[in-house]
Design a protein around this motif. Structure first.
Motif, PDB file in Angstrom:
ATOM      1  N   TRP A   1       0.831  -1.206   0.000  1.00  0.00           N
ATOM      2  CA  TRP A   1       0.000   0.000   0.000  1.00  0.00           C
ATOM      3  C   TRP A   1       0.856   1.242   0.000  1.00  0.00           C
ATOM      4  CZ3 TRP A   1      -3.912  -1.318   4.456  1.00  0.00           C
ATOM      5  CH2 TRP A   1      -4.943  -2.104   3.924  1.00  0.00           C
ATOM      6  N   VAL A   2       1.800   1.250   0.939  1.00  0.00           N
ATOM      7  CA  VAL A   2       2.624   2.444   1.085  1.00  0.00           C
ATOM      8  C   VAL A   2       3.390   2.721  -0.212  1.00  0.00           C
ATOM      9  CG1 VAL A   2       4.567   3.455   2.309  1.00  0.00           C
ATOM     10  CG2 VAL A   2       2.833   2.205   3.571  1.00  0.00           C
ATOM     11  N   PHE A   3       3.975   1.680  -0.798  1.00  0.00           N
ATOM     12  CA  PHE A   3       4.740   1.870  -2.028  1.00  0.00           C
ATOM     13  C   PHE A   3       3.861   2.383  -3.163  1.00  0.00           C
ATOM     14  CE2 PHE A   3       8.053  -1.045  -0.280  1.00  0.00           C
ATOM     15  CZ  PHE A   3       9.066  -0.111  -0.339  1.00  0.00           C
ATOM     16  N   THR A   4       2.699   1.727  -3.338  1.00  0.00           N
ATOM     17  CA  THR A   4       1.807   2.140  -4.426  1.00  0.00           C
ATOM     18  C   THR A   4       1.399   3.589  -4.262  1.00  0.00           C
ATOM     19  OG1 THR A   4       0.880  -0.046  -4.112  1.00  0.00           O
ATOM     20  CG2 THR A   4      -0.174   1.360  -5.753  1.00  0.00           C
ATOM     21  N   SER A   5       0.976   3.937  -3.027  1.00  0.00           N
ATOM     22  CA  SER A   5       0.460   5.293  -2.864  1.00  0.00           C
ATOM     23  C   SER A   5       1.575   6.323  -2.998  1.00  0.00           C
ATOM     24  CB  SER A   5      -0.263   5.444  -1.531  1.00  0.00           C
ATOM     25  OG  SER A   5       0.507   4.892  -0.504  1.00  0.00           O
ATOM     26  N   MET A   6       2.771   6.018  -2.522  1.00  0.00           N
ATOM     27  CA  MET A   6       3.856   6.987  -2.658  1.00  0.00           C
ATOM     28  C   MET A   6       4.246   7.169  -4.128  1.00  0.00           C
ATOM     29  SD  MET A   6       4.311   8.241   0.219  1.00  0.00           S
ATOM     30  CE  MET A   6       5.730   9.253  -0.126  1.00  0.00           C
ATOM     31  N   ALA A   7       4.239   6.070  -4.890  1.00  0.00           N
ATOM     32  CA  ALA A   7       4.576   6.176  -6.312  1.00  0.00           C
ATOM     33  C   ALA A   7       3.550   7.035  -7.036  1.00  0.00           C
ATOM     34  CB  ALA A   7       4.661   4.796  -6.938  1.00  0.00           C
TER      35      ALA A   7
ATOM     36  N   SER B   1     -11.675  11.181   7.838  1.00  0.00           N
ATOM     37  CA  SER B   1     -11.988  10.595   6.542  1.00  0.00           C
ATOM     38  C   SER B   1     -11.259  11.404   5.483  1.00  0.00           C
ATOM     39  CB  SER B   1     -13.495  10.628   6.294  1.00  0.00           C
ATOM     40  OG  SER B   1     -13.746  10.780   4.920  1.00  0.00           O
ATOM     41  N   LEU B   2     -10.439  10.766   4.716  1.00  0.00           N
ATOM     42  CA  LEU B   2      -9.596  11.478   3.761  1.00  0.00           C
ATOM     43  C   LEU B   2     -10.426  12.270   2.766  1.00  0.00           C
ATOM     44  CD1 LEU B   2      -6.699  12.005   3.207  1.00  0.00           C
ATOM     45  CD2 LEU B   2      -6.595  10.013   1.742  1.00  0.00           C
ATOM     46  N   LEU B   3     -11.572  11.693   2.361  1.00  0.00           N
ATOM     47  CA  LEU B   3     -12.404  12.358   1.358  1.00  0.00           C
ATOM     48  C   LEU B   3     -12.978  13.661   1.910  1.00  0.00           C
ATOM     49  CD1 LEU B   3     -13.362  11.887  -1.525  1.00  0.00           C
ATOM     50  CD2 LEU B   3     -15.460  10.930  -0.576  1.00  0.00           C
ATOM     51  N   VAL B   4     -13.486  13.597   3.151  1.00  0.00           N
ATOM     52  CA  VAL B   4     -14.050  14.803   3.778  1.00  0.00           C
ATOM     53  C   VAL B   4     -12.950  15.843   3.979  1.00  0.00           C
ATOM     54  CG1 VAL B   4     -15.184  15.709   5.824  1.00  0.00           C
ATOM     55  CG2 VAL B   4     -15.893  13.520   4.883  1.00  0.00           C
ATOM     56  N   PHE B   5     -11.782  15.381   4.437  1.00  0.00           N
ATOM     57  CA  PHE B   5     -10.655  16.296   4.609  1.00  0.00           C
ATOM     58  C   PHE B   5     -10.294  16.969   3.287  1.00  0.00           C
ATOM     59  CE2 PHE B   5      -8.601  14.080   8.507  1.00  0.00           C
ATOM     60  CZ  PHE B   5      -9.677  14.507   9.263  1.00  0.00           C
TER      61      PHE B   5
ATOM     62  N   VAL C   1      -5.620   4.673   1.213  1.00  0.00           N
ATOM     63  CA  VAL C   1      -4.883   4.330   0.004  1.00  0.00           C
ATOM     64  C   VAL C   1      -5.814   4.295  -1.199  1.00  0.00           C
ATOM     65  CG1 VAL C   1      -3.495   2.566  -1.128  1.00  0.00           C
ATOM     66  CG2 VAL C   1      -3.112   3.096   1.255  1.00  0.00           C
ATOM     67  N   ASN C   2      -7.040   3.772  -0.989  1.00  0.00           N
ATOM     68  CA  ASN C   2      -8.008   3.763  -2.090  1.00  0.00           C
ATOM     69  C   ASN C   2      -8.316   5.174  -2.561  1.00  0.00           C
ATOM     70  OD1 ASN C   2      -8.196   1.036  -2.176  1.00  0.00           O
ATOM     71  ND2 ASN C   2      -9.974   0.921  -0.815  1.00  0.00           N
ATOM     72  N   VAL C   3      -8.632   6.050  -1.604  1.00  0.00           N
ATOM     73  CA  VAL C   3      -8.946   7.442  -1.971  1.00  0.00           C
ATOM     74  C   VAL C   3      -7.747   8.059  -2.689  1.00  0.00           C
ATOM     75  CG1 VAL C   3      -9.489   9.730  -1.088  1.00  0.00           C
ATOM     76  CG2 VAL C   3     -10.547   7.733  -0.073  1.00  0.00           C
ATOM     77  N   LEU C   4      -6.570   7.836  -2.115  1.00  0.00           N
ATOM     78  CA  LEU C   4      -5.347   8.416  -2.682  1.00  0.00           C
ATOM     79  C   LEU C   4      -5.127   7.918  -4.113  1.00  0.00           C
ATOM     80  CD1 LEU C   4      -2.258   8.766  -0.404  1.00  0.00           C
ATOM     81  CD2 LEU C   4      -2.026   8.712  -2.852  1.00  0.00           C
ATOM     82  N   THR C   5      -5.280   6.611  -4.294  1.00  0.00           N
ATOM     83  CA  THR C   5      -5.056   6.029  -5.612  1.00  0.00           C
ATOM     84  C   THR C   5      -6.033   6.588  -6.636  1.00  0.00           C
ATOM     85  OG1 THR C   5      -4.467   4.013  -4.453  1.00  0.00           O
ATOM     86  CG2 THR C   5      -4.764   3.845  -6.827  1.00  0.00           C
ATOM     87  N   ILE C   6      -7.332   6.567  -6.256  1.00  0.00           N
ATOM     88  CA  ILE C   6      -8.350   7.036  -7.202  1.00  0.00           C
ATOM     89  C   ILE C   6      -8.112   8.499  -7.555  1.00  0.00           C
ATOM     90  CG2 ILE C   6     -10.817   7.514  -7.490  1.00  0.00           C
ATOM     91  CD1 ILE C   6     -11.262   5.043  -5.628  1.00  0.00           C
ATOM     92  N   THR C   7      -7.852   9.342  -6.511  1.00  0.00           N
ATOM     93  CA  THR C   7      -7.644  10.770  -6.780  1.00  0.00           C
ATOM     94  C   THR C   7      -6.438  10.976  -7.683  1.00  0.00           C
ATOM     95  OG1 THR C   7      -8.058  10.878  -4.407  1.00  0.00           O
ATOM     96  CG2 THR C   7      -7.924  12.947  -5.570  1.00  0.00           C
ATOM     97  N   ALA C   8      -5.345  10.266  -7.374  1.00  0.00           N
ATOM     98  CA  ALA C   8      -4.132  10.452  -8.174  1.00  0.00           C
ATOM     99  C   ALA C   8      -4.375  10.060  -9.624  1.00  0.00           C
ATOM    100  CB  ALA C   8      -2.981   9.650  -7.581  1.00  0.00           C
TER     101      ALA C   8
END
Lengths: 289, 299
Positions: free
Chosen positions: B7-13, B57-61, B136-143
């Motif tokens: 997770w950490v690797f994917t999201s950081m990339a 919640s990352l989305l609300v933030f 990580v899901n929110v991060l991935t989708i947003t990115a």
């Protein structure tokens, strides 16, 4: 009672110091350099600790001074080699700050200096960290440090007032008059580094940036004279400290944060009511009733 | 490999990729420090969003931060337009006052809402390891969405970056696209906050883009390279951080700066070394010519 007085005195000294130095930064369009130095100074503090194994006094000031000057030097070097100035600032300070944070986390178990404390500051602890001479307490260390830096700042400004003034407003004329503009620049950056590190420990990086830029920019709305602007900016710094402290104790929130917010409030009010450059006056002039 | 580590690797990339690509435009528009301002201005929005929503919640933030980031840009523009205060001071004012407000709200939340468990403090300094699966899901989708947006509007962004007047002339909605770009900057800063922290997020926008600038004269390549540099720094930082128990954010930035320094020194055309070599070669040629001329020989 004396507890409150010590905190107010600390905040007031920070306000005066930052107001004086910040005025020149705002006039020279170097405001963001204060943001840069206030962050990279962290590396200087850590570095000084690694060399001298103590966290206060002369070694800390020297470390901060060195890193502050290094920051300006690197920014200018990159700029001369073709990097645009905003990007040069951004690259240099974030890198130095990152190195500082890594060093802290490596030595964290031995150093009483966490990043959170450094960024947000804890002015509420100032009164307990007292300086003792011969077993006799003579007031908080922060006050002595800030007072010492204030003396340096006032000395430099009084001593080199004309040079600072001319090189801030018209650097080309300053060069033709034979004023050492580069030296003045580095002296100013030295003052900025000293002021930042002295304020840093008690109020944190963010308040230092707020205190350096906002009161001076506010003073710039009130007056056209440099001497008045210096006084005005120091006064606004003090006013914001008092309002911020009162607000922070009322709601029991971060004192540094509250002072930063009150500089913003004073700026916002001045934006409208300032006599010559305020918006109300400008709009009244535009539409004569 | 542990799922958490993956997770950490994917999201950081992905974070590095998106911020490098977006940073390219911020850099070329000379708005590098806007990223810094946005990163600080996001904090009060995040706190207010938390006060309303009641939990992390990352989305609300993201929504809260986007609102306060937008307000910050409006304030900066207002100050620059209506007073004699210059842009750098305006950015400084907004950055520090908004962040001060954020700190005030943060201390308020910590006292009243049991906010210490909410993990808001992580937003200040970043803690990639504390990302949950949902984050990580929110991060991935947003990115991914951000990268698609850039690719979709690439030609328009290119025109408004290099020649605003021309873009206006041929009927491109410049202010709307500027708004989209600003929204992208705010969003990437917000999703990055939790991983690398406030101060260092602005570096992730600037440094990879600046490094990429040294390798190419074409915007397409530069955007791609900046993304790759960002992703590389992200993964390398996360990797070392796992081994050495050092916070991820600063390591990512140190790697990004190393890439920048390498490009600054050794890039083929614009790098410092090749410039020096070129100057040296040219001087030598000139000297030979002069020598031949002095001896009366014709070239």
């Amino acid at each position: 009672m004396s507890y409150t007085i010590w905190i107010l005195l600390t905040a007031t000294l920070v306000g005066i110091n930052c107001g004086l130095v910040g005025t020149f930064l705002v006039l020279r369009k170097m405001s963001m350099l204060s943001d840069a130095i206030s962050h990279s100074v962290l590396l200087g503090i850590v570095g000084a600790y690694m060399v001298s194994h103590q966290l206060q006094g002369v070694s800390m000031l020297l470390g901060a001074l060195l890193v502050g000057l290094l920051t300006t030097f690197l920014v200018q070097l990159l700029h001369q080699k073709g990097v645009q100035s905003d990007a040069a600032i951004g690259v240099v300070f974030t890198c130095l700050f990152a190195i500082g944070v890594v060093l802290i986390s490596l030595f964290a178990d031995r150093v009483h200096l966490d990043v959170e404390h450094a960024l947000m500051g804890e002015i509420a602890f100032v009164p307990w960290d007292v300086l003792e001479v011969g077993g006799q307490s003579i007031g908080p260390k922060a006050i002595w440090l800030l007072g010492f830096v204030l003396a340096i700042n006032i000395f430099v400004i009084v001593f080199a007032y004309k040079e600072l003034k001319i090189s801030s407003f018209d650097s080309e004329m300053a060069i033709t008059l034979g004023i050492p503009v580069a030296l003045i620049h580095y002296v100013l950056m030295g003052m900025l580094s000293l002021t930042t590190v002295a304020s840093f420990d008690s109020v944190g990086a963010i308040l230092v940036v707020a205190m350096l830029i906002v009161p001076s920019a506010t003073a710039y709305l009130w007056t056209d004279r440099l001497s008045m602007m210096l006084i005005c900016s120091a006064f606004i710094g003090v006013l914001a400290s008092v309002i911020g402290y009162v607000g922070a104790t009322a709601f029991n929130v971060s004192i540094s944060g509250a002072i930063a917010v009150s500089t913003g409030v004073i700026f916002f009010v001045s934006l409208w009511i300032a006599p010559k450059h305020g918006l109300l006056r400008k709009w009244l002039k535009k539409s004569p009733v | 490999m542990d799922v958490n580590v993956q997770w950490v690797f994917t999201s950081m990339a992905l974070l590095g990729l998106a911020s490098g690509m977006i940073g390219t435009f911020a850099l070329l528009k000379k708005q590098s420090l806007i990223g810094d301002a946005m990163a600080h201005a996001a904090l009060p929005g995040i706190c207010i969003a938390f006060l309303f929503y009641g939990q992390k919640s990352l989305l609300v933030f993201l929504i809260g931060a986007a609102c306060s980031g937008y307000m910050a840009t409006v304030c900066i523009q207002f100050i620059v337009k209506h007073t004699r205060i210059k842009e750098d001071a305006a950015i400084g004012i907004v950055l520090s006052v908004f962040f001060g407000l954020g700190i005030v709200l943060l201390t308020w939340i910590n006292q009243h809402e049991g906010g210490n468990q909410s993990g808001i403090n992580d937003f200040l300094f970043g803690k990639a390891a504390s990302l949950t699966g949902n984050d990580v899901n929110v991060l991935t989708i947003t990115a991914v969405l951000m990268v698609i947006t850039i690719l979709f509007f690439f030609k328009e962004f290119k025109i408004i970056t290099f020649d605003r007047a021309f873009a206006q002339g041929i009927g491109i909605p410049v202010s709307l696209l500027n708004g989209v770009l600003m929204f992208l900057i705010v969003s990437v800063v917000v999703i990055g906050l939790q991983a690398v922290g406030v101060v260092l997020m602005s570096a992730l926008l600037i440094t990879p883009a600046l490094a990429a600038r040294y390798w190419t004269e074409r915007l397409g390549w530069m955007t791609l390279l900046a993304g790759v540099f960002g992703a590389l720094s992200g993964v390398a930082g996360a990797y070392v951080s796992l081994i050495a128990y050092v916070p991820t954010g600063p390591l990512v930035i140190i790697f990004a700066t190393a890439l920048f320094l390498f490009s600054f020194l050794f890039a083929p055309k614009r790098g410092l070394c090749s410039k020096i070599i070129r100057r040296h070669v040219e001087r030598k040629k000139l000297r030979v010519k002069q020598l031949m001329y002095e001896r009366g020989e014709q070239l």
